[in-house]
Write an enzyme that holds these catalytic residues in place. Sequence first.
Site, PDB file in Angstrom:
ATOM      1  N   GLU A  41      -3.449 -18.235 -77.294  1.00 51.95           N
ATOM      2  CA  GLU A  41      -4.120 -18.185 -75.989  1.00 51.95           C
ATOM      3  C   GLU A  41      -5.617 -18.006 -76.192  1.00 51.95           C
ATOM      4  OE1 GLU A  41      -1.951 -14.963 -73.831  1.00 51.95           O
ATOM      5  OE2 GLU A  41      -0.548 -15.204 -75.468  1.00 51.95           O
ATOM      6  N   HIS A  85      -0.549 -20.275 -71.310  1.00 55.07           N
ATOM      7  CA  HIS A  85       0.443 -19.498 -72.043  1.00 55.07           C
ATOM      8  C   HIS A  85       1.604 -20.373 -72.546  1.00 55.07           C
ATOM      9  CE1 HIS A  85       2.655 -15.876 -73.145  1.00 55.07           C
ATOM     10  NE2 HIS A  85       1.655 -15.132 -72.730  1.00 55.07           N
ATOM     11  N   ASP A 107       0.722  -9.735 -81.948  1.00 54.72           N
ATOM     12  CA  ASP A 107       0.377  -9.834 -80.529  1.00 54.72           C
ATOM     13  C   ASP A 107      -1.050  -9.323 -80.405  1.00 54.72           C
ATOM     14  OD1 ASP A 107       0.444 -10.116 -77.821  1.00 54.72           O
ATOM     15  OD2 ASP A 107       2.118  -8.751 -77.457  1.00 54.72           O
ATOM     16  N   HIS A 130      -1.963 -10.103 -67.527  1.00 53.02           N
ATOM     17  CA  HIS A 130      -1.964 -11.475 -67.026  1.00 53.02           C
ATOM     18  C   HIS A 130      -2.126 -11.565 -65.500  1.00 53.02           C
ATOM     19  CE1 HIS A 130      -1.281 -12.657 -71.026  1.00 53.02           C
ATOM     20  NE2 HIS A 130       0.025 -12.682 -71.055  1.00 53.02           N
ATOM     21  N   ARG A 150      -4.525  -7.958 -71.215  1.00 51.45           N
ATOM     22  CA  ARG A 150      -4.380  -6.636 -70.599  1.00 51.45           C
ATOM     23  C   ARG A 150      -5.701  -6.001 -70.183  1.00 51.45           C
ATOM     24  NH1 ARG A 150      -0.550  -7.445 -74.239  1.00 51.45           N
ATOM     25  NH2 ARG A 150       1.574  -6.910 -73.634  1.00 51.45           N
TER      26      ARG A 150
HETATM   27  C1  GLA Z   1       1.092 -12.113 -73.863  1.00 54.56           C
HETATM   28  C2  GLA Z   1       1.035 -10.695 -74.283  1.00 54.56           C
HETATM   29  C3  GLA Z   1       2.341 -10.294 -74.883  1.00 54.56           C
HETATM   30  C4  GLA Z   1       3.481 -10.587 -73.937  1.00 54.56           C
HETATM   31  C5  GLA Z   1       3.463 -12.035 -73.564  1.00 54.56           C
HETATM   32  C6  GLA Z   1       4.525 -12.344 -72.539  1.00 54.56           C
HETATM   33  O1  GLA Z   1       0.962 -12.979 -74.904  1.00 54.56           O
HETATM   34  O2  GLA Z   1      -0.017 -10.434 -75.169  1.00 54.56           O
HETATM   35  O3  GLA Z   1       2.303  -8.936 -75.172  1.00 54.56           O
HETATM   36  O4  GLA Z   1       3.361  -9.801 -72.794  1.00 54.56           O
HETATM   37  O5  GLA Z   1       2.211 -12.371 -73.038  1.00 54.56           O
HETATM   38  O6  GLA Z   1       5.776 -11.849 -72.887  1.00 54.56           O
END
Ligand code: GLA
Length: 381
Positions: free
Chosen positions: A347, A209, A281, A135, A110
């Site tokens: 990731e 991803h 996350d 992304h 982000r």
């Molecule tokens: C990334 C983001 C998550 C989500 C996924 C896709 O990993 O960090 O918050 O948006 O992609 O769903």
Amino acid sequence: MDMSRRTVIAGAAATGIAAAGMGSAHATGGRKPVKSLFGKLADGTKVYSWALENGGTRLKVLSYGGIVQSLEVPDRRGRYANVSLGFDNIEDYVAKSPYFGALIGRYGNRIGKGRFTLDGKAHQLSVNDGENSLHGGAQGFDKRVWDIEPFTKGSDVGLYLYYTSVDGEMGYPGTLKTKVTYTLTRHGDWRIDYEATTDKATVVNLTSHVYWNLAGESSGTIYDHELSIAASRYTPVDSGLIPTGELARVWGTPFDFRRTKTVGEDIRVPHQQLLYGKGIDHNWVLDKGLTARPEHIATLRDPSSGRTLKIATTEPGLQFYSGNFLDGTLVGTGGTVYRQGDGLCLETQHFPDSPNKPSFPSTVLRPGQTYRTTTVHSFSA
Ligand code: GLA
């Protein structure tokens, strides 16, 4: 020869390569990548699937998004399973994929409010995640058709993937020429080398991803997977999942994976950060930092199958996402519904929102420089 249901569903038979026998999981050799038609986009553009095999690992890659559509590795008894979530048709990838298996660019993760200033100039990016850019924006690299060239080099087989992003695409400055190399080594490692150049100062943060489930996609959740991450700190976020800028210690928090624990062990601890992420996350600040060579940073293991994934990278960060937004509305490759926690992403990357966080490692790329990062995925059982 193994003829388990999942092997057949995942289409391994179509590559014409026999499964490895018992105990000889990593005995097969590399073959020339094989191309086949996977489907067509609405405008008629053909999407191809490339099948590769080497060292006991089988990989299928789409020209759309550079997507890993299937990645099969054997368990401790030589039985293959597809360990990456995905779809069996192009329509679902286009219409509803939460970045399954995709290459992510120009900026993985982000950027707050989709805004940043570089050399005094303000840029507004495509905003596609609340008020933020995620992304690469609405039409990121995951939704582009890549030019693919196969190669065999010594005992390696692989693909070169090319995509040129024009100046201003999704709001990013500069024409960015991207080359990603997917290599399967004779040991069955999947290596990704990212390269990019620009004609204007810009920001870049490329990643992959893949959603892993080492028991096999469609086999349930990943909460029993064991994970270790070589990181003493992580980047806490606000409610929009933008880092606050702090590099917080993992000690005494659910984010401490320095010693192996299961993914599920602390995921229901009522920690504010887990509430924000609806689970995990978050970006881990890898102890090794940014390195010239890929160094080991994480190990993921499924105790039921014995399948183990080790990740090495040159990158300073790792976004660990525990599949929180999978909500039972997608039907995966194996024909079952994906629910929350059915896969997890690891990731490798620079930290989220780096363009707005001067204290984070820089994601700026300037004309004359070449962006280069590498991540290696090693499999064993
Ligand atoms: C990334 C983001 C998550 C989500 C996924 C896709 O990993 O960090 O918050 O948006 O992609 O769903």
